[in-house]
Design a protein around this motif. Structure first.
Motif, PDB file in Angstrom:
ATOM      1  N   GLU B  29       0.837  -1.201   0.000  1.00  0.00           N
ATOM      2  CA  GLU B  29       0.000   0.000   0.000  1.00  0.00           C
ATOM      3  C   GLU B  29       0.870   1.248   0.000  1.00  0.00           C
ATOM      4  O   GLU B  29       2.043   1.217   0.378  1.00  0.00           O
ATOM      5  CB  GLU B  29      -0.907   0.004   1.244  1.00  0.00           C
ATOM      6  N   GLU B  30       0.249   2.328  -0.366  1.00  0.00           N
ATOM      7  CA  GLU B  30       0.958   3.606  -0.398  1.00  0.00           C
ATOM      8  C   GLU B  30       1.440   3.961   1.013  1.00  0.00           C
ATOM      9  O   GLU B  30       0.706   3.801   2.000  1.00  0.00           O
ATOM     10  CB  GLU B  30       0.018   4.701  -0.912  1.00  0.00           C
ATOM     11  N   GLY B  31       2.683   4.384   1.128  1.00  0.00           N
ATOM     12  CA  GLY B  31       3.222   4.821   2.414  1.00  0.00           C
ATOM     13  C   GLY B  31       3.775   3.697   3.265  1.00  0.00           C
ATOM     14  O   GLY B  31       4.228   3.923   4.373  1.00  0.00           O
ATOM     15  N   GLU B  32       3.773   2.483   2.734  1.00  0.00           N
ATOM     16  CA  GLU B  32       4.317   1.362   3.493  1.00  0.00           C
ATOM     17  C   GLU B  32       5.841   1.396   3.512  1.00  0.00           C
ATOM     18  O   GLU B  32       6.486   1.997   2.651  1.00  0.00           O
ATOM     19  CB  GLU B  32       3.845   0.040   2.890  1.00  0.00           C
ATOM     20  N   PHE B  33       6.417   0.733   4.522  1.00  0.00           N
ATOM     21  CA  PHE B  33       7.863   0.608   4.654  1.00  0.00           C
ATOM     22  C   PHE B  33       8.128  -0.892   4.776  1.00  0.00           C
ATOM     23  O   PHE B  33       7.958  -1.480   5.836  1.00  0.00           O
ATOM     24  CB  PHE B  33       8.306   1.376   5.910  1.00  0.00           C
ATOM     25  N   VAL B  34       8.506  -1.508   3.656  1.00  0.00           N
ATOM     26  CA  VAL B  34       8.540  -2.967   3.566  1.00  0.00           C
ATOM     27  C   VAL B  34       9.962  -3.452   3.337  1.00  0.00           C
ATOM     28  O   VAL B  34      10.729  -2.815   2.608  1.00  0.00           O
ATOM     29  CB  VAL B  34       7.650  -3.453   2.389  1.00  0.00           C
ATOM     30  N   SER B  35      10.308  -4.556   3.962  1.00  0.00           N
ATOM     31  CA  SER B  35      11.568  -5.201   3.583  1.00  0.00           C
ATOM     32  C   SER B  35      11.258  -6.571   3.001  1.00  0.00           C
ATOM     33  O   SER B  35      10.306  -7.241   3.424  1.00  0.00           O
ATOM     34  CB  SER B  35      12.517  -5.307   4.777  1.00  0.00           C
ATOM     35  N   ILE B  36      12.026  -6.958   2.021  1.00  0.00           N
ATOM     36  CA  ILE B  36      11.888  -8.287   1.429  1.00  0.00           C
ATOM     37  C   ILE B  36      13.130  -9.058   1.827  1.00  0.00           C
ATOM     38  O   ILE B  36      14.253  -8.637   1.525  1.00  0.00           O
ATOM     39  CB  ILE B  36      11.770  -8.206  -0.105  1.00  0.00           C
ATOM     40  N   MET B  37      12.927 -10.162   2.545  1.00  0.00           N
ATOM     41  CA  MET B  37      14.065 -10.948   3.024  1.00  0.00           C
ATOM     42  C   MET B  37      14.108 -12.293   2.342  1.00  0.00           C
ATOM     43  O   MET B  37      13.085 -12.827   1.914  1.00  0.00           O
ATOM     44  CB  MET B  37      13.957 -11.149   4.539  1.00  0.00           C
ATOM     45  N   GLY B  38      15.275 -12.844   2.307  1.00  0.00           N
ATOM     46  CA  GLY B  38      15.411 -14.174   1.742  1.00  0.00           C
ATOM     47  C   GLY B  38      16.889 -14.472   1.572  1.00  0.00           C
ATOM     48  O   GLY B  38      17.699 -13.546   1.429  1.00  0.00           O
ATOM     49  N   PRO B 160       9.328   9.713  -7.111  1.00  0.00           N
ATOM     50  CA  PRO B 160       8.776   8.448  -7.603  1.00  0.00           C
ATOM     51  C   PRO B 160       7.616   7.992  -6.713  1.00  0.00           C
ATOM     52  O   PRO B 160       7.370   8.547  -5.652  1.00  0.00           O
ATOM     53  CB  PRO B 160       9.964   7.503  -7.494  1.00  0.00           C
ATOM     54  N   ARG B 161       6.914   6.945  -7.170  1.00  0.00           N
ATOM     55  CA  ARG B 161       5.856   6.338  -6.349  1.00  0.00           C
ATOM     56  C   ARG B 161       6.470   5.390  -5.339  1.00  0.00           C
ATOM     57  O   ARG B 161       5.825   5.007  -4.369  1.00  0.00           O
ATOM     58  CB  ARG B 161       4.878   5.558  -7.249  1.00  0.00           C
ATOM     59  N   LEU B 162       7.703   4.969  -5.618  1.00  0.00           N
ATOM     60  CA  LEU B 162       8.280   3.863  -4.854  1.00  0.00           C
ATOM     61  C   LEU B 162       9.796   4.023  -4.816  1.00  0.00           C
ATOM     62  O   LEU B 162      10.421   4.271  -5.847  1.00  0.00           O
ATOM     63  CB  LEU B 162       7.908   2.560  -5.578  1.00  0.00           C
ATOM     64  N   VAL B 163      10.359   3.916  -3.588  1.00  0.00           N
ATOM     65  CA  VAL B 163      11.828   3.863  -3.511  1.00  0.00           C
ATOM     66  C   VAL B 163      12.219   2.410  -3.297  1.00  0.00           C
ATOM     67  O   VAL B 163      11.708   1.748  -2.397  1.00  0.00           O
ATOM     68  CB  VAL B 163      12.365   4.741  -2.362  1.00  0.00           C
ATOM     69  N   LEU B 164      13.079   1.923  -4.162  1.00  0.00           N
ATOM     70  CA  LEU B 164      13.453   0.516  -4.153  1.00  0.00           C
ATOM     71  C   LEU B 164      14.942   0.440  -3.817  1.00  0.00           C
ATOM     72  O   LEU B 164      15.773   0.973  -4.547  1.00  0.00           O
ATOM     73  CB  LEU B 164      13.180  -0.050  -5.549  1.00  0.00           C
ATOM     74  N   ALA B 165      15.259  -0.191  -2.673  1.00  0.00           N
ATOM     75  CA  ALA B 165      16.651  -0.235  -2.255  1.00  0.00           C
ATOM     76  C   ALA B 165      17.131  -1.676  -2.229  1.00  0.00           C
ATOM     77  O   ALA B 165      16.467  -2.546  -1.667  1.00  0.00           O
ATOM     78  CB  ALA B 165      16.812   0.406  -0.886  1.00  0.00           C
ATOM     79  N   THR B 193       6.527   5.487  -0.206  1.00  0.00           N
ATOM     80  CA  THR B 193       6.572   4.033  -0.087  1.00  0.00           C
ATOM     81  C   THR B 193       8.017   3.570  -0.270  1.00  0.00           C
ATOM     82  O   THR B 193       8.664   3.964  -1.227  1.00  0.00           O
ATOM     83  CB  THR B 193       5.688   3.380  -1.174  1.00  0.00           C
ATOM     84  N   VAL B 194       8.519   2.759   0.658  1.00  0.00           N
ATOM     85  CA  VAL B 194       9.916   2.320   0.585  1.00  0.00           C
ATOM     86  C   VAL B 194       9.962   0.796   0.656  1.00  0.00           C
ATOM     87  O   VAL B 194       9.343   0.190   1.534  1.00  0.00           O
ATOM     88  CB  VAL B 194      10.743   2.924   1.747  1.00  0.00           C
ATOM     89  N   VAL B 195      10.647   0.177  -0.275  1.00  0.00           N
ATOM     90  CA  VAL B 195      10.837  -1.275  -0.252  1.00  0.00           C
ATOM     91  C   VAL B 195      12.336  -1.555  -0.215  1.00  0.00           C
ATOM     92  O   VAL B 195      13.086  -1.066  -1.059  1.00  0.00           O
ATOM     93  CB  VAL B 195      10.207  -1.961  -1.491  1.00  0.00           C
ATOM     94  N   ILE B 196      12.761  -2.307   0.787  1.00  0.00           N
ATOM     95  CA  ILE B 196      14.186  -2.610   0.934  1.00  0.00           C
ATOM     96  C   ILE B 196      14.381  -4.113   0.811  1.00  0.00           C
ATOM     97  O   ILE B 196      13.698  -4.897   1.474  1.00  0.00           O
ATOM     98  CB  ILE B 196      14.710  -2.112   2.292  1.00  0.00           C
ATOM     99  N   VAL B 197      15.284  -4.502  -0.064  1.00  0.00           N
ATOM    100  CA  VAL B 197      15.625  -5.918  -0.183  1.00  0.00           C
ATOM    101  C   VAL B 197      16.883  -6.138   0.635  1.00  0.00           C
ATOM    102  O   VAL B 197      17.876  -5.412   0.472  1.00  0.00           O
ATOM    103  CB  VAL B 197      15.869  -6.296  -1.657  1.00  0.00           C
ATOM    104  N   THR B 198      16.864  -7.085   1.531  1.00  0.00           N
ATOM    105  CA  THR B 198      18.033  -7.294   2.395  1.00  0.00           C
ATOM    106  C   THR B 198      18.072  -8.727   2.880  1.00  0.00           C
ATOM    107  O   THR B 198      17.092  -9.463   2.795  1.00  0.00           O
ATOM    108  CB  THR B 198      18.002  -6.330   3.595  1.00  0.00           C
TER     109      THR B 198
END
Lengths: 410, 228
Positions: B29-38, B160-165, B193-198
């Protein structure tokens, strides 16, 4: 095309690889330098040939006497062929395409010429009025020989400027009488000649006068003519017709090539010209190949640069760079390097040609090398298209780099 | 705001086809702060490529801000990346021959914005990451933390709509990592909205939601953690 950022990027890429850029630029500069230099020298050779032929009409046939070398109708071999006034008239009447024509009756040896108390020896030539066109004689004052001189066997002379300088000094020679081996001739004209000082030491008198005064009868030693703007084949055909006419007149075999010699100046001019053209073409091909080598080396180096910048290009694409913006960046860089170094090479080439011209005196076969604007324009276009060509493969390579490259860790 | 539905993606490895993503569904959703782990090989890089419009997918659907991201040609993909997504990379990826200000302004260059205007905007964004005084410095004159802050400013400048790190702290020490995560938290607090892959738990814990990826699937067993 012209935005500050691209230029800034190109300059910074060059700055990062100073030596590499320099070496690349050098190959192209050298190629263009050679091209300009060789074109300039080719022009110099061409000028030299034109200079060598400047004295005489190029579109001319000179007919010389020879000795028969084949037995014919019971006539012995080794017979000296002797032209006469009738040959001149027959050619005039029967051969089409002859424009100006003259005979020469040789006056052997130098003659002592006197005016008042001054004496000197000069070469005297007897000829028809048309001789003017064959030798490219340029009148300074008075007139050349004319038909009435011939018909009336007048004792008139046309003298070169050197003759005037020696005999008359500052005095006006027109209307004065000079003594040629005891016979007085009235000076009716003064000429100069592109052929140089030797040609300007000559004295022309009517052939009819000479034949009578110096025991020539109707004898003629040489016949010369121009053929207008006939092409080589036509002028050769005219030469052959004349040879056959003379064979009939003087009873030698039509196959006898030593009885009469026909010198075709157009033929020798064109032979020289085609040699020069060949040399010039050869030189230009060498220069082109050098430029081509330059293009390949630029292309090579740009490929390496693109490979080194793979990540950077990936990042740019992730930031929203379109393939075209990447292509134009690489192409522009290539064009800038080529055009700039090519320009330097061109300027150096022109300078070298000018330097050469000033350092070495103009000779008979090489003079006034020059590079004209046309060549400069062609070279410039060549450089830009060479740059585009050199950048093509690297640009395609760069455009095919995927933006996920940006995510790879070093 | 962002919706992935039944995304499949496989790579050709020799004669075999390796399925990297299997029916991945993900909503952010808009404004979320998400991390993708794996772990490595879990497919998180591939997922990141697809989220970032860096790579195509085989089947499924991807909607970003009401725009369907289908099979795009390179040019369209570039335009969408520029418009929708701000990237932050593990190795910063600043252009070495451009100073901090010019690096930040780069996305606006590709929007064909005039130089003066984009440099003025870039200066504002540098100020937001506390590097106004470093604008004229080149990347090799900046510390790793400073470089990453420049990179974050660059990611934000196109709004942007999304920051992808992608592993944004992977090359930094833990103290600096914390500072960078503070910056991301700030950015998120501003509504982005921020999505961080870590693969680092410490980092994932700083986000509000963690998505686990295992063998190309969202791991349902692991609850979607909501942290503060």
């Amino acid at each position: 095309m012209f935005d500050v950022d691209k230029w800034q990027e190109i300059l910074s890429v060059m700055r990062r690889n100073k030596l590499r850029t320099l070496l690349t630029a050098l190959t192209v500069a050298w190629g263009i330098f050679l091209l300009v230099l060789l074109v300039g020298f080719g022009n110099g050779l061409q000028n030299g040939i034109i200079y060598t032929f400047r004295d005489d009409a190029i579109n001319s046939l000179w007919i010389y006497r020879g000795k028969s070398s084949l037995p014919y109708k019971g006539m012995p071999v080794g017979r000296q062929i002797q032209f006469n006034n009738e040959d001149y008239d027959r050619i005039r009447e029967t051969i089409d395409g002859v424009e100006h024509m003259t005979s020469r009756f040789y006056l052997y040896g130098e003659f002592t010429i006197s005016y008042k108390n001054k004496h000197s020896s000069f070469d005297v030539r007897s000829c028809h009025p048309d001789h003017l066109h064959l030798e490219n004689t340029l009148m300074v004052s008075g007139r050349y020989l004319n038909d009435i001189d011939i018909k009336a066997k007048r004792k008139v002379a046309v003298v070169g400027t050197k003759v005037v300088a020696m005999l008359f000094g500052d005095e006006n020679p027109l209307g004065k009488y000079i003594n040629v081996n005891g016979i007085m001739y009235k000076v009716v004209g003064v000429f100069r000649d592109e052929g140089g000082p030797g040609e300007e030491r000559k004295i022309y008198i009517p052939i009819s006068t000479a034949q009578q005064a110096y025991g020539g009868g109707t004898k003629v030693h040489q016949i010369m003519m121009t053929v207008g703007d006939a092409d080589l084949a036509t002028s050769q055909a005219i030469g052959e017709q004349i040879r056959l006419l003379l064979a009939e007149q003087h009873n030698f075999s039509p196959n006898d090539r030593r009885a009469v010699f026909v010198r075709n100046n157009l033929e020798s001019f064109q032979r020289w010209n085609s040699i020069i053209d060949g040399v010039a073409l050869f030189l230009q091909i060498i220069a082109m190949l050098t430029i081509f080598a330059g293009i390949i080396s630029i292309s090579n180096i740009m490929l390496i640069t693109v490979k080194e910048r793979t990540k950077e290009i990936g990042v740019r694409k992730a930031m929203g760079a379109t393939p075209w913006s990447i292509v134009s960046m690489v192409l522009q860089e290539s064009i800038v390097i080529t055009a700039l170094s090519g320009y330097i090479g061109m300027v150096a080439g022109v300078a070298a040609v000018e330097l050469f011209k000033n350092l070495f005196p103009a000779g008979d076969y090489f003079r006034n090398p020059y590079v004209d604007l046309e060549i400069a324009v062609i070279a410039t276009l060549l450089m830009v298209s060479a740059g585009a060509l050199a950048g093509l493969f690297p640009a395609i390579r760069a455009a095919s780099i995927k933006p996920i490259e940006a995510l790879r860790t070093d | 705001m962002l919706n992935l539905a039944k995304i499949n993606k496989s790579y050709q490895v020799g004669r075999n086809s390796l399925q990297v993503l299997k029916n991945v569904d993900l909503q952010i959703e808009e404004g979320e702060f998400v991390s993708i782990m794996g772990s490595s090989g879990s497919g998180k890089s591939t997922l990141l490529n697809i989220l970032g419009i860096l790579d195509n997918f085989d089947s499924g659907s991807y909607t970003l801000d009401d725009t369907v991201i289908g099979q795009l040609n390179q040019r369209q993909a570039a335009l969408y990346r520029n418009k929708f997504i701000g990237f932050v990379f593990q190795s910063f990826n600043l252009l070495s021959f451009k100073n901090a200000l010019e690096n930040v302004a780069l996305p606006l260059y590709y929007q064909k914005m005039a130089r003066k205007k984009r440099n003025r905007i870039a200066m504002d964004y540098l100020e937001r990451v506390g590097l106004r005084d470093w604008a004229e410095h080149y990347p090799n004159e900046l510390s790793g933390g400073q470089q990453q802050r420049v990179a974050i400013a660059r990611a934000l400048i196109s709004q942007p709509r999304l920051v992808l790190a992608d592993e944004p702290t992977g090359a930094l020490d833990s103290q600096t990592s914390n500072q960078i995560m503070d910056v991301f938290a700030d950015v998120n607090a501003g509504g982005m909205t921020v999505v961080i892959v870590t693969h680092e738990h410490d980092i994932a814990e700083r986000t509000r939601r963690v998505v686990h990826l295992r063998d190309g699937q969202i791991d349902e067993a692991e609850p979607m953690t909501a942290l503060n």
